[in-house]
Enzyme design. Structure first.
Site, PDB file in Angstrom:
ATOM      1  N   GLU A  32      -6.267  12.886   5.437  1.00  0.00           N
ATOM      2  CA  GLU A  32      -6.193  11.820   6.572  1.00  0.00           C
ATOM      3  C   GLU A  32      -5.109  12.369   7.785  1.00  0.00           C
ATOM      4  O   GLU A  32      -4.660  13.236   7.804  1.00  0.00           O
ATOM      5  CB  GLU A  32      -5.448  10.390   5.895  1.00  0.00           C
ATOM      6  CG  GLU A  32      -4.306  10.688   5.460  1.00  0.00           C
ATOM      7  CD  GLU A  32      -3.387   9.318   5.314  1.00  0.00           C
ATOM      8  OE1 GLU A  32      -3.567   8.696   6.555  1.00  0.00           O
ATOM      9  OE2 GLU A  32      -2.644   8.877   4.507  1.00  0.00           O
ATOM     10  N   LYS A  65      -4.440   3.588  15.123  1.00  0.00           N
ATOM     11  CA  LYS A  65      -4.482   3.596  13.738  1.00  0.00           C
ATOM     12  C   LYS A  65      -5.691   3.015  12.997  1.00  0.00           C
ATOM     13  O   LYS A  65      -6.030   1.890  13.527  1.00  0.00           O
ATOM     14  CB  LYS A  65      -3.395   2.877  13.044  1.00  0.00           C
ATOM     15  CG  LYS A  65      -3.343   2.713  11.546  1.00  0.00           C
ATOM     16  CD  LYS A  65      -2.012   2.183  10.900  1.00  0.00           C
ATOM     17  CE  LYS A  65      -2.182   1.436   9.609  1.00  0.00           C
ATOM     18  NZ  LYS A  65      -1.142   0.594   9.139  1.00  0.00           N
ATOM     19  N   LYS A  96       3.955   3.273  -3.032  1.00  0.00           N
ATOM     20  CA  LYS A  96       5.492   3.038  -2.237  1.00  0.00           C
ATOM     21  C   LYS A  96       6.255   1.925  -2.570  1.00  0.00           C
ATOM     22  O   LYS A  96       5.339   0.864  -2.430  1.00  0.00           O
ATOM     23  CB  LYS A  96       5.317   3.399  -0.664  1.00  0.00           C
ATOM     24  CG  LYS A  96       6.835   3.521  -0.170  1.00  0.00           C
ATOM     25  CD  LYS A  96       6.473   3.951   1.037  1.00  0.00           C
ATOM     26  CE  LYS A  96       5.848   5.395   1.298  1.00  0.00           C
ATOM     27  NZ  LYS A  96       5.690   5.962   2.735  1.00  0.00           N
TER      28      LYS A  96
HETATM   29  N1  PSU Z   1       1.726   5.112   2.768  1.00  0.00           N
HETATM   30  C1  PSU Z   1       2.630   6.051   3.187  1.00  0.00           C
HETATM   31  N2  PSU Z   1       2.367   6.766   4.560  1.00  0.00           N
HETATM   32  C2  PSU Z   1       1.305   6.418   5.259  1.00  0.00           C
HETATM   33  C3  PSU Z   1       0.495   5.442   4.792  1.00  0.00           C
HETATM   34  C4  PSU Z   1       0.789   4.700   3.959  1.00  0.00           C
HETATM   35  O1  PSU Z   1       3.697   6.560   2.519  1.00  0.00           O
HETATM   36  O2  PSU Z   1       1.389   7.285   6.407  1.00  0.00           O
HETATM   37  C5  PSU Z   1      -0.652   5.021   5.753  1.00  0.00           C
HETATM   38  C6  PSU Z   1      -2.052   5.468   5.226  1.00  0.00           C
HETATM   39  O3  PSU Z   1      -2.848   6.123   6.273  1.00  0.00           O
HETATM   40  C7  PSU Z   1      -2.595   4.328   4.556  1.00  0.00           C
HETATM   41  C8  PSU Z   1      -2.213   3.310   5.660  1.00  0.00           C
HETATM   42  O4  PSU Z   1      -3.935   4.213   4.355  1.00  0.00           O
HETATM   43  O5  PSU Z   1      -0.705   3.497   6.104  1.00  0.00           O
HETATM   44  C9  PSU Z   1      -2.072   1.828   5.307  1.00  0.00           C
HETATM   45  O6  PSU Z   1      -1.818   1.045   6.247  1.00  0.00           O
HETATM   46  P1  PSU Z   1      -2.078  -0.409   6.050  1.00  0.00           P
HETATM   47  O7  PSU Z   1      -1.294  -1.146   5.067  1.00  0.00           O
HETATM   48  O8  PSU Z   1      -1.895  -1.163   7.496  1.00  0.00           O
HETATM   49  O9  PSU Z   1      -3.428  -0.682   5.422  1.00  0.00           O
END
Ligand code: PSU
Ligand code: MN
Length: 303
Positions: free
Chosen positions: A25, A87, A160
Site C-alpha cells: 500500500e 489518502k 494497533k
Molecule cells: N495503521 C497503521 N499505519 C497506517 C495505517 C493504519 O499503523 O499507515 C493506514 C492504512 O493505510 C490503513 C489506514 O488502511 O491507515 C486506515 O485509515 P482509516 O482508519 O481512516 O480507515
C-alpha cells in the site's frame, strides 16, 4: 475497470507466468511515516519481497490511473509530497481518478486494486479498525468492510492499540473474516506482541496459511483474511510506555477535534512524537517482517 488500471509490465509478466507477487500500500508512505524514512522504507520493503523471490507491486492512484507496481520516481514522489497526496480509500477512488489527482491507497483501496490485478496477498503495517469511542463517533475503518468482501489476504502486525481491539475483532467475526496468528495464539498489537486478545487460529508456517487461503476461495467464501504477524521481539516496544503515549495521543485528538480520515494519521504522528521516534523504528521493522512473510506465503499460493 481495465481503462483505469495500469499494471507495471514486470507485474503482468509475473502474474502470467504464475510467479509470486505481493501487493503493497501507499498510505503508509504518504501519511504513515515522515520523509525520508518513508522513502527508505518503501524501497526496502520492495527489496525484501524481491529477496524472497517475489515481485513487489506498490499501489497508488496517479494521473487518472490505478497503478499496480510503481517505479522509483513514483515512490519518491509519494514520499516527498506526504500529506499533500490524497489518502484514498474505497469512497475516494472515483473522484481521485476523475480529476487525475495523486492518491495514496489505504488497505481497503489497495485490496480493491490488488484483486482486480489478480494479486492475492498484500503486506502492510497495520489495518484500520473500530476506533475507541466508536459507539459514539461511528468511526469504523472502511478496511473492515473491504476485508468482508474482497478476496485478498492482508499480512499485518495485528491491530494497533489506538483502536478498540475487542470491537474490531467482533466486527471481523460478524463479517466472516478469519484472523490468523503467525506462530502465535495471541493477537499482536502492532508495536507490542501481546494484547490480551486471542486470534481465531494459530498458524505454524507459510504453507499452512496459503493452503487455508486456497480452500477459502475455492469454496466460494469471498472476502479477505487477516494474517497477524507479531513485531520481531527485539523491536517490540514497552507496553506501558506505549499505552501511555496512546492515551495521551487520544486525548490530544479529542482536544484538537480531529475526526474522520484525519484521525489515523494524526494518532500515528502523535504516538511517534511521544515515544521520541522509537515507534517509527519498530514500525519500519514490522513492515519489513510482514513483507517477508507475505512473499513466503505468495510462493505457496502459486503452487
Ligand atoms: N495503521 C497503521 N499505519 C497506517 C495505517 C493504519 O499503523 O499507515 C493506514 C492504512 O493505510 C490503513 C489506514 O488502511 O491507515 C486506515 O485509515 P482509516 O482508519 O481512516 O480507515
Ligand atoms: Mn475512520
Amino acid at each position: 475497470m481495465s481503462n483505469y488500471i495500469d499494471i507495471k509490465p514486470e507485474v503482468i509478466q509475473a502474474l502470467q507466468n504464475n510467479r509470486p507477487v505481493v501487493a503493497l500500500e501507499s498510505t503508509i508512505i504518504s501519511h504513515g511515516m515522515p520523509y525520508p524514512k518513508n522513502l527508505e522504507t518503501a524501497l526496502q520493503v520492495e527489496a525484501v519481497v524481491r529477496a524472497e523471490s517475489a515481485v513487489p507491486a506498490t499501489i497508488a492512484l496517479i494521473n487518472g490511473k490505478i497503478k499496480v507496481g510503481l517505479n522509483r520516481e513514483e515512490i519518491e514522489f509519494l514520499a516527498k509530497k506526504g500529506r499533500e497526496v490524497i489518502k484514498t480509500s474505497r469512497r475516494d477512488i472515483p473522484y481521485v481518478l476523475l480529476h487525475k489527482l495523486t492518491g495514496a491507497t489505504t488497505v481497503a483501496a489497495t485490496m480493491i486494486a490488488a484483486e482486480s490485478a489478480g494479486i492475492k496477498i498484500f503486506a502492510t503495517g497495520g489495518i484500520g479498525g473500530v476506533h475507541r469511542g466508536a459507539t459514539e463517533t461511528f468511526d469504523i475503518s472502511a478496511d473492515l468492510q473491504e476485508l468482508a468482501q474482497t478476496n485478498v489476504a492482508v499480512v499485518c502486525a495485528g491491530i494497533k492499540s489506538i483502536l478498540d481491539l475487542g470491537l474490531t475483532l467482533e466486527y471481523l467475526e460478524t463479517m466472516g473474516v478469519p484472523v490468523l496468528g503467525y506462530k502465535t495464539d495471541e493477537l499482536p498489537a502492532f508495536y507490542t506482541r501481546k494484547s490480551g486478545f486471542k486470534v481465531d487460529y494459530k498458524m505454524e508456517n507459510p504453507q499452512e496459511i496459503a493452503d487455508l487461503l486456497k480452500i477459502k476461495w475455492a469454496t466460494g467464501l469471498d472476502g479477505g483474511v487477516v494474517i497477524a504477524n507479531p513485531v520481531p521481539k527485539v523491536y517490540a516496544l514497552d507496553e506501558q510506555i506505549m499505552n501511555k503515549a496512546i492515551e495521551q495521543a487520544l486525548a490530544e485528538q479529542q482536544k484538537a477535534g480531529i475526526k474522520g480520515k484525519e484521525s489515523t494519521p494524526f494518532l500515528l504522528a502523535k504516538v511517534k512524537e511521544l515515544t521520541s521516534g522509537q515507534s517509527l523504528v519498530s514500525n519500519i521493522e514490522l513492515v519489513l517482517n510482514n513483507a517477508r512473510l507475505a512473499a513466503r506465503i505468495a510462493r505457496f499460493l502459486i503452487k
